[in-house]
Design a protein around this motif. Structure first.
Motif, PDB file in Angstrom:
ATOM      1  N   ALA A 131       0.835  -1.202   0.000  1.00 31.70           N
ATOM      2  CA  ALA A 131       0.000   0.000   0.000  1.00 31.70           C
ATOM      3  C   ALA A 131       0.875   1.260   0.000  1.00 31.70           C
ATOM      4  O   ALA A 131       0.610   2.218  -0.735  1.00 31.70           O
ATOM      5  N   TYR A 132       1.932   1.240   0.809  1.00 30.57           N
ATOM      6  CA  TYR A 132       2.842   2.384   0.873  1.00 30.57           C
ATOM      7  C   TYR A 132       3.510   2.612  -0.488  1.00 30.57           C
ATOM      8  O   TYR A 132       3.560   3.739  -0.977  1.00 30.57           O
ATOM      9  N   ILE A 133       3.986   1.553  -1.103  1.00 33.76           N
ATOM     10  CA  ILE A 133       4.639   1.662  -2.405  1.00 33.76           C
ATOM     11  C   ILE A 133       3.650   2.196  -3.448  1.00 33.76           C
ATOM     12  O   ILE A 133       3.991   3.062  -4.262  1.00 33.76           O
ATOM     13  N   GLY A 134       2.414   1.710  -3.403  1.00 36.08           N
ATOM     14  CA  GLY A 134       1.391   2.179  -4.346  1.00 36.08           C
ATOM     15  C   GLY A 134       1.089   3.653  -4.181  1.00 36.08           C
ATOM     16  O   GLY A 134       1.027   4.406  -5.166  1.00 36.08           O
ATOM     17  N   VAL A 135       0.910   4.081  -2.943  1.00 37.21           N
ATOM     18  CA  VAL A 135       0.627   5.494  -2.691  1.00 37.21           C
ATOM     19  C   VAL A 135       1.838   6.348  -3.053  1.00 37.21           C
ATOM     20  O   VAL A 135       1.708   7.428  -3.628  1.00 37.21           O
ATOM     21  N   GLU A 136       3.013   5.865  -2.750  1.00 34.77           N
ATOM     22  CA  GLU A 136       4.241   6.594  -3.086  1.00 34.77           C
ATOM     23  C   GLU A 136       4.372   6.757  -4.603  1.00 34.77           C
ATOM     24  O   GLU A 136       4.763   7.806  -5.101  1.00 34.77           O
ATOM     25  N   PHE A 137       4.032   5.710  -5.347  1.00 34.16           N
ATOM     26  CA  PHE A 137       4.076   5.774  -6.812  1.00 34.16           C
ATOM     27  C   PHE A 137       3.058   6.792  -7.331  1.00 34.16           C
ATOM     28  O   PHE A 137       3.371   7.607  -8.202  1.00 34.16           O
ATOM     29  N   CYS A 138       1.831   6.759  -6.792  1.00 34.35           N
ATOM     30  CA  CYS A 138       0.801   7.725  -7.200  1.00 34.35           C
ATOM     31  C   CYS A 138       1.214   9.146  -6.841  1.00 34.35           C
ATOM     32  O   CYS A 138       0.994  10.081  -7.626  1.00 34.35           O
ATOM     33  N   LEU A 139       1.807   9.323  -5.678  1.00 29.81           N
ATOM     34  CA  LEU A 139       2.296  10.639  -5.262  1.00 29.81           C
ATOM     35  C   LEU A 139       3.389  11.123  -6.219  1.00 29.81           C
ATOM     36  O   LEU A 139       3.423  12.299  -6.600  1.00 29.81           O
ATOM     37  N   THR A 140       4.251  10.219  -6.617  1.00 33.61           N
ATOM     38  CA  THR A 140       5.307  10.570  -7.578  1.00 33.61           C
ATOM     39  C   THR A 140       4.694  11.056  -8.887  1.00 33.61           C
ATOM     40  O   THR A 140       5.105  12.092  -9.424  1.00 33.61           O
ATOM     41  N   LEU A 141       3.711  10.346  -9.395  1.00 28.74           N
ATOM     42  CA  LEU A 141       3.051  10.755 -10.641  1.00 28.74           C
ATOM     43  C   LEU A 141       2.353  12.107 -10.485  1.00 28.74           C
ATOM     44  O   LEU A 141       2.420  12.955 -11.391  1.00 28.74           O
ATOM     45  N   ALA A 142       1.686  12.315  -9.352  1.00 31.57           N
ATOM     46  CA  ALA A 142       1.005  13.593  -9.116  1.00 31.57           C
ATOM     47  C   ALA A 142       2.010  14.744  -9.042  1.00 31.57           C
ATOM     48  O   ALA A 142       1.764  15.828  -9.577  1.00 31.57           O
ATOM     49  N   LEU A 143       3.145  14.522  -8.407  1.00 33.23           N
ATOM     50  CA  LEU A 143       4.174  15.565  -8.327  1.00 33.23           C
ATOM     51  C   LEU A 143       4.794  15.841  -9.692  1.00 33.23           C
ATOM     52  O   LEU A 143       5.087  17.002 -10.023  1.00 33.23           O
ATOM     53  N   VAL A 144       4.980  14.802 -10.497  1.00 36.50           N
ATOM     54  CA  VAL A 144       5.493  15.008 -11.860  1.00 36.50           C
ATOM     55  C   VAL A 144       4.494  15.853 -12.655  1.00 36.50           C
ATOM     56  O   VAL A 144       4.883  16.779 -13.376  1.00 36.50           O
ATOM     57  N   ALA A 145       3.209  15.555 -12.519  1.00 39.26           N
ATOM     58  CA  ALA A 145       2.183  16.338 -13.220  1.00 39.26           C
ATOM     59  C   ALA A 145       2.215  17.806 -12.770  1.00 39.26           C
ATOM     60  O   ALA A 145       2.150  18.718 -13.605  1.00 39.26           O
ATOM     61  N   LEU A 146       2.324  18.039 -11.469  1.00 41.32           N
ATOM     62  CA  LEU A 146       2.416  19.413 -10.969  1.00 41.32           C
ATOM     63  C   LEU A 146       3.660  20.108 -11.512  1.00 41.32           C
ATOM     64  O   LEU A 146       3.607  21.272 -11.918  1.00 41.32           O
ATOM     65  N   LEU A 147       4.758  19.406 -11.512  1.00 44.24           N
ATOM     66  CA  LEU A 147       6.014  19.974 -12.004  1.00 44.24           C
ATOM     67  C   LEU A 147       5.890  20.348 -13.483  1.00 44.24           C
ATOM     68  O   LEU A 147       6.336  21.431 -13.895  1.00 44.24           O
ATOM     69  N   LEU A 148       5.279  19.499 -14.271  1.00 44.89           N
ATOM     70  CA  LEU A 148       5.100  19.796 -15.694  1.00 44.89           C
ATOM     71  C   LEU A 148       4.166  20.989 -15.899  1.00 44.89           C
ATOM     72  O   LEU A 148       4.433  21.855 -16.750  1.00 44.89           O
ATOM     73  N   MET A 149       3.077  21.051 -15.128  1.00 48.24           N
ATOM     74  CA  MET A 149       2.174  22.209 -15.220  1.00 48.24           C
ATOM     75  C   MET A 149       2.904  23.492 -14.849  1.00 48.24           C
ATOM     76  O   MET A 149       2.748  24.522 -15.515  1.00 48.24           O
ATOM     77  N   ALA A 150       3.682  23.446 -13.789  1.00 46.48           N
ATOM     78  CA  ALA A 150       4.398  24.636 -13.331  1.00 46.48           C
ATOM     79  C   ALA A 150       5.463  25.062 -14.336  1.00 46.48           C
ATOM     80  O   ALA A 150       5.634  26.258 -14.599  1.00 46.48           O
ATOM     81  N   ALA A 151       6.168  24.102 -14.912  1.00 48.82           N
ATOM     82  CA  ALA A 151       7.197  24.430 -15.902  1.00 48.82           C
ATOM     83  C   ALA A 151       6.560  25.051 -17.142  1.00 48.82           C
ATOM     84  O   ALA A 151       7.080  26.038 -17.691  1.00 48.82           O
ATOM     85  N   LYS A 152       5.441  24.506 -17.559  1.00 52.12           N
ATOM     86  CA  LYS A 152       4.728  25.063 -18.716  1.00 52.12           C
ATOM     87  C   LYS A 152       4.303  26.502 -18.433  1.00 52.12           C
ATOM     88  O   LYS A 152       4.457  27.381 -19.284  1.00 52.12           O
ATOM     89  N   ARG A 153       3.798  26.745 -17.239  1.00 52.03           N
ATOM     90  CA  ARG A 153       3.387  28.115 -16.864  1.00 52.03           C
ATOM     91  C   ARG A 153       4.606  29.031 -16.824  1.00 52.03           C
ATOM     92  O   ARG A 153       4.539  30.174 -17.270  1.00 52.03           O
ATOM     93  N   TRP A 154       5.699  28.554 -16.269  1.00 50.54           N
ATOM     94  CA  TRP A 154       6.933  29.364 -16.183  1.00 50.54           C
ATOM     95  C   TRP A 154       7.403  29.759 -17.590  1.00 50.54           C
ATOM     96  O   TRP A 154       7.749  30.900 -17.831  1.00 50.54           O
ATOM     97  N   ILE A 155       7.383  28.802 -18.503  1.00 50.02           N
ATOM     98  CA  ILE A 155       7.802  29.072 -19.884  1.00 50.02           C
ATOM     99  C   ILE A 155       6.869  30.105 -20.520  1.00 50.02           C
ATOM    100  O   ILE A 155       7.309  31.021 -21.195  1.00 50.02           O
ATOM    101  N   ARG A 156       5.566  29.954 -20.282  1.00 54.75           N
ATOM    102  CA  ARG A 156       4.591  30.884 -20.847  1.00 54.75           C
ATOM    103  C   ARG A 156       4.770  32.294 -20.292  1.00 54.75           C
ATOM    104  O   ARG A 156       4.697  33.279 -21.017  1.00 54.75           O
ATOM    105  N   ILE A 157       5.025  32.407 -18.985  1.00 63.49           N
ATOM    106  CA  ILE A 157       5.156  33.711 -18.347  1.00 63.49           C
ATOM    107  C   ILE A 157       6.472  34.400 -18.722  1.00 63.49           C
ATOM    108  O   ILE A 157       6.505  35.582 -19.025  1.00 63.49           O
ATOM    109  N   THR A 158       7.540  33.644 -18.688  1.00 68.30           N
ATOM    110  CA  THR A 158       8.860  34.261 -18.909  1.00 68.30           C
ATOM    111  C   THR A 158       9.284  34.249 -20.372  1.00 68.30           C
ATOM    112  O   THR A 158      10.223  34.958 -20.743  1.00 68.30           O
ATOM    113  N   GLY A 159       8.667  33.422 -21.172  1.00 71.11           N
ATOM    114  CA  GLY A 159       9.048  33.315 -22.573  1.00 71.11           C
ATOM    115  C   GLY A 159      10.347  32.572 -22.768  1.00 71.11           C
ATOM    116  O   GLY A 159      10.985  32.658 -23.817  1.00 71.11           O
ATOM    117  N   ARG A 160      10.799  31.835 -21.746  1.00 71.14           N
ATOM    118  CA  ARG A 160      12.064  31.091 -21.824  1.00 71.14           C
ATOM    119  C   ARG A 160      11.850  29.672 -22.246  1.00 71.14           C
ATOM    120  O   ARG A 160      10.952  29.016 -21.988  1.00 71.14           O
TER     121      ARG A 160
END
Length: 160
Positions: A131-160
């Motif tokens: 159960a811990y490994i499963g939740v940890e894996f799901c948490l990893t995927l959710a954090l990757v999704a957040l990171l990708l959303m944030a990076a996309k926003r950063w690129i859009r805002i800064t134009g970098r």
């Protein structure tokens, strides 16, 4: 004459956008380093007994859990500074839910299991670990999704 370029974001807004990148990235590093690398390898080290490995694991995962709670609070604070959109809100909510499940439901079960192994009543291994490994894996995927959303926003805002 007006400039065609957008006005630079305030320092607070820049911090909020940067925090949305740094916090998930640091949190991912913590999970990868501890849960996916250190924990499995710990028991293969020469001289590490089951009781010693479990004792170390308890301390490490307690410290990791405290760091995750701090990361989550910082993530919420960074999100509250400036509207980030519905998908971001759902992502942060999912991360919070997974952290709550891991902290309030799974860790106590793992602790009881560890107590049983240390008392010699159990030989180890349990559904709590899966159960811990499963939740940890799901948490990893959710954090990757957040990171990708944030990076996309950063690129859009800064134009970098």
């Amino acid at each position: 004459m007006t400039s065609p370029l957008p006005a630079p974001a305030s320092r607070g807004a820049q911090w909020a956008v940067a925090a949305r990148i740094y916090i998930p990235a640091l949190w991912l590093g913590l999970i990868i380093g501890i849960s996916f690398i250190e924990a499995p390898l710990k028991f293969t080290a020469p001289g590490i007994t089951i009781p010693l490995g479990l004792g170390i694991g308890r301390r490490v995962f307690f410290a990791m859990n405290m760091a995750e709670i701090i990361f989550f609070i910082a993530l919420v604070a960074g999100s509250a500074k400036r509207a980030a959109g519905k998908a971001w809100g759902w992502g942060v909510g999912l991360v919070g839910l997974l952290l709550l499940i891991k902290t309030a439901a799974i860790r106590p079960g793992l602790s009881a299991r560890t107590d049983a192994v240390l008392a010699g009543v159990s030989d180890g291994g349990s559904l709590w670990h899966y159960a811990y490994i499963g939740v940890e894996f799901c948490l990893t995927l959710a954090l990757v999704a957040l990171l990708l959303m944030a990076a996309k926003r950063w690129i859009r805002i800064t134009g970098r």
